[in-house]
Write a protein that holds these residues in place. Structure first.
Motif, short mmCIF file in Angstrom:
data_model
loop_
_atom_site.label_atom_id
_atom_site.label_comp_id
_atom_site.label_asym_id
_atom_site.label_seq_id
_atom_site.Cartn_x
_atom_site.Cartn_y
_atom_site.Cartn_z
N ARG A 235 0.82 -1.22 0.00
CA ARG A 235 0.00 0.00 0.00
C ARG A 235 0.85 1.26 0.00
N GLU A 236 1.91 1.26 0.80
CA GLU A 236 2.77 2.44 0.90
C GLU A 236 3.42 2.77 -0.44
N ALA A 237 3.66 1.76 -1.26
CA ALA A 237 4.32 1.97 -2.55
C ALA A 237 3.34 2.29 -3.68
N GLY A 238 2.05 2.28 -3.40
CA GLY A 238 1.05 2.57 -4.43
C GLY A 238 0.75 1.40 -5.35
N LEU A 239 1.02 0.18 -4.89
CA LEU A 239 0.87 -1.00 -5.74
C LEU A 239 -0.27 -1.92 -5.32
#
Length: 543
Positions: A235-239
């Motif tokens: 989630r933190e990486a936008g994936l």
């Protein structure tokens, strides 16, 4: 100045290849794939398994690891009871053109339902580790450096969740690279769909349900920590896309900005292209880049993205296999692709075949990238002709396979496939896994020609084991320049020979070899003789 070799009107004539010889049994590869029983009736059984090429014991010869299915309670029927406990197989290359099976001795005779095995050196110690992605718990094997492996799954944190979207986690592959620039290999795990073995399609109860009738499963990014373990950071990486149905992941720098991006091939969904903003956060840009769907606007059953320079302009192009007729995207620069599937000629050959593992290779050593594709329909077990498409040097293809081997005149249900030079003669061989018949693979030995070649093995250092991923290799010879990319995992479920192979045609000397490592630094070497393998060690020269 960069001069594409194809622009020269005096390119030397290349000798035709002699063809391929089927040597499976003679080589000692006796693998038999099974999908748990004898009845082909669900999407798990239809998906096949992969092949990974690696030098597990560092003896200079490529070994072969083949993934297997197995009998599963509640999924397999009674006809498959004798498949219970079947395992993956590791074939040790004896160095004389033959192999021997050593999976039990090496400790990697895994007995889960395996899909793919990703070779990597996650700790930078120079040995190849192996990450298995399975239907069920994933397994991470660390190489002991003595020809054996040990299971470090629990310590690494890479087993994965037991279930996603209410059903058993189904992982189909993985991509290792340094997504955040901390000089540690991280990993994105490709998860497919939420398979419910009890589900029957209301519209077609006698047929295998379509993938669109199942929910997806989120693929997951794991960051490697200083301890060597991994932490999930999707989630933190936008994936995080919880209902995506990923079939394959490909890491490459599509826009040439110096960081590594991620292509995700999705099954009957629009594909994803995640652009790295150089801070470890990604934006989904497939639409603006032009790689979301095929040239008819359809989100087809995409398998995997394969990267190579098909037209000699030095830019990484993208081939996406699928169950319709595939898509070949030409990189026009500045992060934009154009679809040349029809123009290149591959649409006419791919149409109706059902392409699974496909890869670029220079099978005739003439300096351009050809295409091999393992084919077979999915919803029924119907064999199709495999393909070997020859490049004219400008990104136009013709089907040369039937001229080169009887294998290309026979129909098969191909799934995984890998390219390797198992006998180190400089001519690329092909190995394919099949679902048809007895599940016997095929090893095709390339009989070669007199064209020259060069092989490059890239080796990182313990201080930064990440730099070989995505490395760009440029070879300059007189008025001819060739560009190749080190892209691990460049086919569905499968991993090719880790050495970068370059056909040179009639050229006997590479005047200049440049390696642009994954972190952007460049090293150059001059006056390399053809027809041998070189090892380039980051910061320490060439051997």
């Amino acid at each position: 100045m960069f001069i594409p070799w194809l622009s020269c009107c005096h390119a030397p004539k290349q000798e035709k290849a002699k063809g391929f010889k089927e040597v499976t049994r003679d080589s000692g590869i006796d693998f038999m794939y099974n999908f748990g029983d004898l009845t082909y009736q669900n999407i798990l059984e239809s998906s096949g398994s992969g092949i990974s090429i690696l030098d597990y014991n560092q003896d200079g010869f490529m070994d072969v690891y083949m993934l297997n299915g197995t009998f599963l309670e509640g999924i397999s029927d009674g006809t498959g009871e004798h498949f219970r406990g079947s395992s993956n197989k590791l074939y040790h290359n004896n160095g004389d053109g033959t192999f021997r099976e050593v999976s039990k001795h090496s400790g990697i005779d895994d007995r889960h339902w395996s899909m793919a095995a990703t070779p990597c050196d996650y700790d930078g110690d120079g040995d190849t580790d192996l990450y298995l992605t399975n239907y069920g718990p994933n397994i991470f094997y660390e190489n002991n450096g003595d020809g054996t492996f040990r299971d470090i799954t629990r310590a690494s944190g890479l087993q994965g969740p037991d279930s996603l979207n209410g059903h058993v986690k189904w992982s189909v592959g993985a991509a290792f690279w340094d997504y955040n620039g901390d000089k540690k290999l991280d990993v994105m795990v490709a998860n497919f769909l939420a398979f419910d073995p009890t589900y029957v399609s209301p519209g077609a109860p006698d047929e295998m349900p379509h993938p669109a009738e199942y929910m997806g499963q989120a693929s997951m990014l794991y960051q490697q920590m200083s301890s060597g373990g991994f932490k999930e950071v999707t989630r933190e990486a936008g994936l995080y896309f919880p209902d995506s149905k990923c079939m394959g992941l490909t890491v490459f720098d599509y826009d040439g900005d110096g960081d590594h991006d991620l292509f995700q091939g999705n099954d009957h969904q629009a594909n994803f292209l995640f652009r790295n903003d150089n801070t470890g956060v990604f934006q989904q840009v497939a639409g603006e880049a032009g790689v979301t769907v095929n040239d008819e606007g359809d989100p087809t059953g995409s398998m995997h993205g394969t990267v190579g320079d098909v037209d000699g302009d030095g830019l990484p192009d993208l081939l996406v296999t699928d169950l319709k007729y595939g898509a070949l995207y030409r990189n026009t620069g500045k992060g934009i692709f154009t679809d040349i599937t029809v123009k290149s000629g591959i649409a006419q050959y791919f149409s109706g075949k059902g392409e699974w593992a496909a890869t670029f290779l220079d099978y005739d050593n003439d300096g351009d990238m050809d295409i091999f594709s393992a084919n077979g329909t999915a919803h029924i077990l119907e064999a199709q002709l495999p393909l070997l498409l020859e490049n004219d040097g400008m990104g136009n293809f013709r089907n040369s396979g039937p001229e080169l081997s009887e294998y290309f005149n026979e129909k098969h249900s191909g799934r995984g496939a890998a390219v390797l030079d198992y006998d180190n003669d400089g001519h690329l061989d092909i190995i394919v896994s099949h679902l048809d018949g007895e599940g016997v693979p095929v090893l095709l030995r390339n009989e070669g020609n007199s064209n020259h070649w060069l092989g490059i093995e890239l080796q990182a250092t313990k201080e930064d084991p990440t730099v070989i991923v995505g490395a760009k290799i440029t070879l300059e010879m007189n008025d001819r320049t060739l560009v190749r990319y080190n892209i691990p995992g460049n086919a569905y479920l499968s991993h090719n020979d880790p050495r970068v192979h370059v056909g040179l045609g009639s050229q006997e000397l590479v005047e200049k070899l440049s390696v642009q490592w994954g972190d952007g630094t460049i090293e150059t070497f001059e006056n390399l003789r053809a027809d041998r393998y070189y090892k380039v060690i980051r910061g320490k020269g060439i051997e």
